[in-house]
Design a protein around this motif. Sequence first.
Motif, PDB file in Angstrom:
ATOM      1  N   SER A 235      41.738  47.541  41.470  1.00 53.11           N
ATOM      2  CA  SER A 235      40.294  47.312  41.494  1.00 53.11           C
ATOM      3  C   SER A 235      39.583  48.247  40.523  1.00 53.11           C
ATOM      4  O   SER A 235      38.642  47.856  39.829  1.00 53.11           O
ATOM      5  CB  SER A 235      39.760  47.507  42.916  1.00 53.11           C
ATOM      6  OG  SER A 235      38.403  47.162  43.006  1.00 53.11           O
ATOM      7  N   HIS A 289      32.728  51.567  43.984  1.00 53.90           N
ATOM      8  CA  HIS A 289      32.769  50.126  43.781  1.00 53.90           C
ATOM      9  C   HIS A 289      31.567  49.406  44.364  1.00 53.90           C
ATOM     10  O   HIS A 289      31.435  48.195  44.183  1.00 53.90           O
ATOM     11  CB  HIS A 289      34.042  49.555  44.417  1.00 53.90           C
ATOM     12  CG  HIS A 289      35.291  49.944  43.690  1.00 53.90           C
ATOM     13  ND1 HIS A 289      35.722  49.299  42.558  1.00 53.90           N
ATOM     14  CD2 HIS A 289      36.190  50.930  43.920  1.00 53.90           C
ATOM     15  CE1 HIS A 289      36.848  49.860  42.123  1.00 53.90           C
ATOM     16  NE2 HIS A 289      37.150  50.847  42.936  1.00 53.90           N
ATOM     17  N   PRO A 331      29.120  44.766  45.360  1.00 55.80           N
ATOM     18  CA  PRO A 331      30.007  45.321  44.325  1.00 55.80           C
ATOM     19  C   PRO A 331      29.245  45.563  43.028  1.00 55.80           C
ATOM     20  O   PRO A 331      28.445  44.734  42.597  1.00 55.80           O
ATOM     21  CB  PRO A 331      31.070  44.225  44.150  1.00 55.80           C
ATOM     22  CG  PRO A 331      31.018  43.432  45.398  1.00 55.80           C
ATOM     23  CD  PRO A 331      29.595  43.454  45.847  1.00 55.80           C
ATOM     24  N   LEU A 418      38.700  43.705  46.579  1.00 55.34           N
ATOM     25  CA  LEU A 418      37.723  44.398  47.439  1.00 55.34           C
ATOM     26  C   LEU A 418      37.606  43.781  48.827  1.00 55.34           C
ATOM     27  O   LEU A 418      37.446  44.501  49.816  1.00 55.34           O
ATOM     28  CB  LEU A 418      36.345  44.392  46.768  1.00 55.34           C
ATOM     29  CG  LEU A 418      36.191  45.224  45.493  1.00 55.34           C
ATOM     30  CD1 LEU A 418      34.809  45.018  44.896  1.00 55.34           C
ATOM     31  CD2 LEU A 418      36.417  46.702  45.791  1.00 55.34           C
TER      32      LEU A 418
END
Length: 444
Positions: A235, A289, A331, A418
Amino acid sequence: MRGGSWLLAAVLVAAWGLVYLVTQVLVTPPLGVLATMVAGLVVSTVVVLGYPSALRGPRSGSGTRTRAWRPAARPQDPRGLRDGLTIAAAGRSVPLRNGLTRDAARRTAQLIRPLLGGDSIAITDTEQVLAFVGPGSDHHKVGQAMQTRVSRLALGKGRTVVVHAREGIGCPEPGCPLRTAVVAPLAVADRIVGTLKVYRTQDEPAPRVLVDDMASMLSLHLELAEMDRERHLASDAQLDALRAQINPHFLFNILNTIASKSRTDPDEARQLLLRLSDFFRYAVRQDGHFAEFSQEYFFVRTYVSLEQARFGDRLRVRYDIDPQVLTSRVPVLVIQPLVENAVKHGIADSVSGGTVHLRARVDPLTRTTSIRVSDDGVGMPPETLERLLAGRRPDPAASGAHHSGVGMWNISQRLDALFGDRYSFDVASRPGKGTTVDLRIPLR
């Protein structure tokens, strides 16, 4: 049907006969149908509730007492209840899910010690002691290299080793109270990463099967922890890739616009430089994130203002933002690339320009945040959309200059990392009609 049930049926028939006799024969004038039915139901209810039928069982005091159902008591089992805790319950709360660290190892050793029948519990990696709980902790110290020969033997063989005598443990400390040991390796896939050691101060070692089972459970948690780390690293890499997608072409085009404005409108050129600075500062320095939607919204509007300076009246943007969504966390660097796709691949190639819509809502019932980015531009080629919906990375060479699917595919992969399967990301597009992207994520 058992005898008790036949008897209950006979009593009910007799009760209804009695109701009919009273309401229709003995009473003048006879009662109506509704009154008769009500009387019959009342009598039937009284009979059923007062009758110790086979379905209900005998009532207390009628010879045999009924007892509430309880699970049968289990014999004492080393895998079962010990000090009020089971291996299954311990497995759900093992701290090693966060990785093989000293703190996690210490808390794990304290948690599983009552279950394994050992006087001392130790957890190590391949080089040093990470945790030691119980007798012997005065010289088997955390952070030191492993002292016992049995630990190196278990690591070398990659299987459980049982020692029945103090000499087999191989501790160099003369006064060490540990007499027996069961040492099981901890593994992630095929790689040995540490050991679980159960010591006793008596001559009989702990049950090997119990130690093996616990080592397998701890190994599973370590494997899940490594998968989590790899997922987060992936990620992170995808986030870095998204940052890198703020490509030189965008910067080159904006700087050209600013250079042009500097001759015709110096004040606007100065404002554009400040906005460009804000844009890159947010994109590069944003930590983590997730960020509040309000921050991402500001980032989007900064980007749009830079593009509108370039496209002028050809680019129109409409915002429909629910105020409740401003404090939700979303995000980072997901909404802006969707808007950029709409501008770059939907509006830029349209002679007459077009309109981009950004809509955001919070649904408190389903606890989700929904975001829609749509445009009325040139749309996406069918083959690109087909590959995107199938979860395959679109081929830029095959899609030509209109391959917005590549950026969307990257975003989809990051959302997978995520949220797993707890999100939806839907794309609809028709050539010449535009593209709509619907994103729904868990509310944070």
